[in-house]
Design a protein around this motif. Sequence first.
Motif, short mmCIF file in Angstrom:
data_model
loop_
_atom_site.label_atom_id
_atom_site.label_comp_id
_atom_site.label_asym_id
_atom_site.label_seq_id
_atom_site.Cartn_x
_atom_site.Cartn_y
_atom_site.Cartn_z
N THR A 173 0.84 -1.20 0.00
CA THR A 173 0.00 0.00 0.00
C THR A 173 0.88 1.25 0.00
OG1 THR A 173 -1.61 -1.26 1.26
CG2 THR A 173 -1.97 1.11 1.14
N GLY B 228 -6.70 -3.51 3.06
CA GLY B 228 -5.87 -4.51 3.72
C GLY B 228 -6.62 -5.67 4.34
N GLU B 229 -7.88 -5.48 4.67
CA GLU B 229 -8.66 -6.52 5.34
C GLU B 229 -10.12 -6.13 5.24
OE1 GLU B 229 -8.33 -6.12 9.64
OE2 GLU B 229 -7.24 -4.27 9.32
N PRO B 230 -11.01 -7.05 5.57
CA PRO B 230 -12.43 -6.68 5.49
C PRO B 230 -12.75 -5.58 6.49
CG PRO B 230 -12.12 -9.07 5.80
CD PRO B 230 -10.79 -8.43 5.98
N ASP C 96 -14.10 0.79 -0.01
CA ASP C 96 -13.46 -0.43 0.51
C ASP C 96 -12.69 -1.05 -0.65
OD1 ASP C 96 -12.77 -2.90 1.49
OD2 ASP C 96 -14.83 -3.60 1.79
N THR C 97 -11.36 -0.97 -0.60
CA THR C 97 -10.57 -1.39 -1.76
C THR C 97 -9.96 -2.77 -1.53
OG1 THR C 97 -8.56 -0.36 -0.87
CG2 THR C 97 -9.94 1.01 -2.27
N TRP C 98 -10.22 -3.66 -2.46
CA TRP C 98 -9.60 -4.99 -2.36
C TRP C 98 -8.46 -5.11 -3.37
CZ3 TRP C 98 -8.50 -8.59 -6.01
CH2 TRP C 98 -7.90 -9.77 -5.52
N TRP C 99 -7.35 -5.57 -2.87
CA TRP C 99 -6.21 -5.89 -3.74
C TRP C 99 -5.16 -6.60 -2.92
CZ3 TRP C 99 -1.54 -2.56 -3.79
CH2 TRP C 99 -1.60 -1.52 -2.85
N GLN C 100 -3.99 -6.84 -3.50
CA GLN C 100 -2.95 -7.63 -2.84
C GLN C 100 -1.56 -7.17 -3.30
OE1 GLN C 100 -4.03 -11.36 -4.98
NE2 GLN C 100 -4.68 -12.06 -2.97
N THR C 101 -0.55 -7.61 -2.56
CA THR C 101 0.82 -7.36 -3.01
C THR C 101 0.97 -7.84 -4.46
OG1 THR C 101 1.54 -7.76 -0.75
CG2 THR C 101 3.25 -7.81 -2.44
N ASP D 25 -8.11 -15.73 -2.19
CA ASP D 25 -9.27 -15.26 -1.43
C ASP D 25 -10.55 -15.91 -1.94
OD1 ASP D 25 -8.38 -13.34 0.49
OD2 ASP D 25 -7.87 -12.00 -1.17
N LEU E 30 -15.65 -9.72 -0.39
CA LEU E 30 -14.61 -10.68 -0.01
C LEU E 30 -15.06 -11.47 1.22
CD1 LEU E 30 -11.91 -10.93 -1.51
CD2 LEU E 30 -13.16 -8.86 -2.03
N ARG F 128 -9.55 -15.52 3.38
CA ARG F 128 -8.52 -16.32 2.71
C ARG F 128 -8.97 -17.78 2.62
NH1 ARG F 128 -4.37 -13.74 0.14
NH2 ARG F 128 -3.45 -15.81 0.09
N ASN G 269 -4.57 -12.69 8.58
CA ASN G 269 -4.40 -11.26 8.32
C ASN G 269 -4.51 -10.51 9.65
OD1 ASN G 269 -4.72 -8.60 7.44
ND2 ASN G 269 -5.68 -9.27 5.54
N ARG H 121 -0.37 -9.59 6.30
CA ARG H 121 -0.47 -11.02 6.01
C ARG H 121 0.62 -11.80 6.71
NH1 ARG H 121 -0.98 -11.29 -0.38
NH2 ARG H 121 0.22 -13.20 -0.30
O1 PRX Z 1 -7.11 -11.46 1.94
C1 PRX Z 1 -7.08 -10.25 1.25
C2 PRX Z 1 -6.83 -9.12 2.23
O2 PRX Z 1 -5.44 -8.89 2.24
C3 PRX Z 1 -4.79 -9.77 1.32
C4 PRX Z 1 -3.66 -9.06 0.65
O3 PRX Z 1 -2.69 -8.73 1.61
P1 PRX Z 1 -1.41 -7.91 1.18
O4 PRX Z 1 -0.78 -8.55 0.02
O5 PRX Z 1 -0.60 -7.74 2.39
O6 PRX Z 1 -1.96 -6.53 0.69
C5 PRX Z 1 -2.65 -5.72 1.58
C6 PRX Z 1 -2.92 -4.37 0.94
C7 PRX Z 1 -3.57 -4.42 -0.36
C8 PRX Z 1 -5.87 -10.16 0.35
O7 PRX Z 1 -5.57 -11.37 -0.31
N1 PRX Z 1 -7.52 -7.89 1.79
C9 PRX Z 1 -6.96 -6.81 1.23
N2 PRX Z 1 -7.89 -5.86 1.03
C10 PRX Z 1 -9.07 -6.36 1.45
C11 PRX Z 1 -8.84 -7.66 1.94
N3 PRX Z 1 -9.83 -8.44 2.42
C12 PRX Z 1 -11.07 -7.92 2.42
N4 PRX Z 1 -11.37 -6.69 1.97
C13 PRX Z 1 -10.42 -5.88 1.47
N5 PRX Z 1 -10.72 -4.65 1.06
#
Ligand code: PRX
Length: 681
Positions: A331, A407-409, A431-436, A523, A535, A538, A544, A549
């Motif tokens: 992030t 980062g999490e729900p 509420d933004t969902w994404w990952q590394t 996820d 979401l 996991r 988390n 993570r």
């Molecule tokens: O499980 C999801 C959760 O965080 C994971 C990604 O973690 P990381 O790679 O450390 O990146 C965090 C910052 C983007 C995902 O696989 N996660 C991330 N955002 C959300 C989420 N779970 C629910 N809602 C979200 N908005």
Amino acid sequence: MAWLLARICFPKKVPRGKFSSCQTRAWSRGTVTAYMPEATAFPGSRDHQGLYQVSVEQTDAFWGVLGRSRLTWINPFHTVSYSDLQQGHVSWFLGGQLNVAVNCLDRHVHKAPEKVALVWEKDEPGQEDRITYRELLEMTCRLGNTMRRQGVKKGDRVTIYMPSCPMAVASMLACARIGAIHTVVFAGFSSAALADRIQDAQSETVITVNQGLRGGKVVPLKETVDQAVKLCPTVKRVFVSKRTDEKVPLSDLDIPLEEEMMKEDVACEPVAMESEDFLFLLYTSGSTGKPKGLVHSQAGYLLYAALTHKYVFDYHDGDVFGCVADIGWITGHSYVVYGPLCNGGTTILFESTPVYPNPGRYWETVERLKINQLYAAPTAIRLLLRYGDDWVKKYDRSSLKVLGSVGEPINTEAWEWYFNVVGDGRCPVIDTWWQTETGGICIAPRPSNPGEEILPSMAMRPFFGIRPSLLDGKGAVLTQNDVSGALCISQIWPGMARTIYNDHQRFLETYLTPYPGHFFTGDGAYRTSKGYYQLTGRLDDVINISGHRLGTAEIEEVVNKHGAVAESAVIGCPHEIKGEGAYVFIVLKKCSNLSQESLTSELQGLVSNEIAKYAAPEYIQVARRLPKTRSGKIMRRVLKKIIENKADELGDLTTLDDHEAVKEIIEGHKQLLQKKQVQQA
Ligand code: PRX
């Protein structure tokens, strides 16, 4: 799919049109081309939905146009994308050459050298520093020249172990400028965790500070680096920047950074990098004990970070963007550094904590720095919510336009507090969902057409170029709505990670072979009857904690090092503030006679020292045996149910080898909870 169905939680609906009075500005003002000038290339796309369709149906055309207009190239690309998912080969903007630092600095310096690039919100409130694009470029160039003079070359890995400060940003950009690959390690990681990451990356260079400051406390970062470097024979030099006035002992490897930088020129020739050269590695946890160094490359990553920053947050020139994440996480990479700087924006570098010196810190900072978009983690929101509304209302938050969560729900209570109290009911909560792995935001409520609803606690809509799908346990794509499945992304996008450093096989096995032809996120998700994504958690052995993570296997490896522990199993348990915590079941060696209290504090200390403080387990439960199948595999789902207090839903136990052991664990769990309650009371 019982395992998935059990995770579904239906969102509490809010009335439609709740946000009609606070539409993102660009959409309400005019046409789609005012919003995205490149839309003229796609005459059929009249609105957001139209643009989205172009982005997923004419992917190369869409990204090709954006790649040309949003990035500055040294040599243009000839092919927009290439992919062979079976082999895990993905490339964007082939033939193109550019320099990421030039895109983030030089081109803005030409236009507006005195524009503020960074606002460094130091640990102590009210002492912010503003760094202009010109100053940041000069710092980056001097640092780039210093590294070059000391022998750092294109392709070398440079480990950065620093708090969020301008020198850390300059370090990242200086690497980009000279073609080195940075690997930032979160400055809360222990020396052992840092050493693992240095070794895996085979870094010869480390950049750190003498000391950090966090929450009013001194953090001896150089000392941690010294311990780590002892385990890392590859390290040839450690640049030490001065964050505080304290003198720390320097060894033969150490180079005082500012002193050396002052000898260097303020111009540094940028290297022409291929689009697919590596930009950085970032370590994250997986389901084995070994963290993986995800690799992001130059052009695709940068474009994706910039575009998501602009459109998800509706960032406009002159806005002050406040992502409070540490630069040690993805992030921080995408939304403190690369996205905002590529867009020529003003970005906050937040060095402190949400509760230092008091729980009004975020809101006082918003007032003082006039932050327009605030991007924070649900953990912090949940924590601050507990301190009550007065801390928020004391400060003027009228500058805020968008509130982001990452980062999490985010649970409904926290979402509603964020929306109603922090944003006074006027700012969309995103509420933004994404990952590394994804490099940037993939699913978020914005952008969307004007008037479209945002529902609490839901990421909702895919970003441009993202085609999400849900797959069932047999690998079939679920086409209908109102279903749950494994969340995959079914076509390539520019921001996706390209490989795991030195372990392409693991990259293939983790992301691409579970569902051939799709990128598997790890996820689970639910698609509502209206087609929105929510979401559900996991699907692997990753937990988390406070949005960070951590593989359960990583914690087990450390716990098993304790002399009294014969065996352990770590399971994620719900935690009111942190979202999840680690619950550790251990079987002791026969000879051990440690009390529960000493065992708990020793194991917590061990995990803090070996990984990081945030990883320290919440609960340690001693068991006579762990529940295992007759073939000896720990039945984690049984342990999970027990700690969720669902011992009457253990499911199929036909393969369980010792039913008595499970009964004892259920009893032991009850006793542990009672004990904790008494302690808390
Ligand atoms: O499980 C999801 C959760 O965080 C994971 C990604 O973690 P990381 O790679 O450390 O990146 C965090 C910052 C983007 C995902 O696989 N996660 C991330 N955002 C959300 C989420 N779970 C629910 N809602 C979200 N908005």
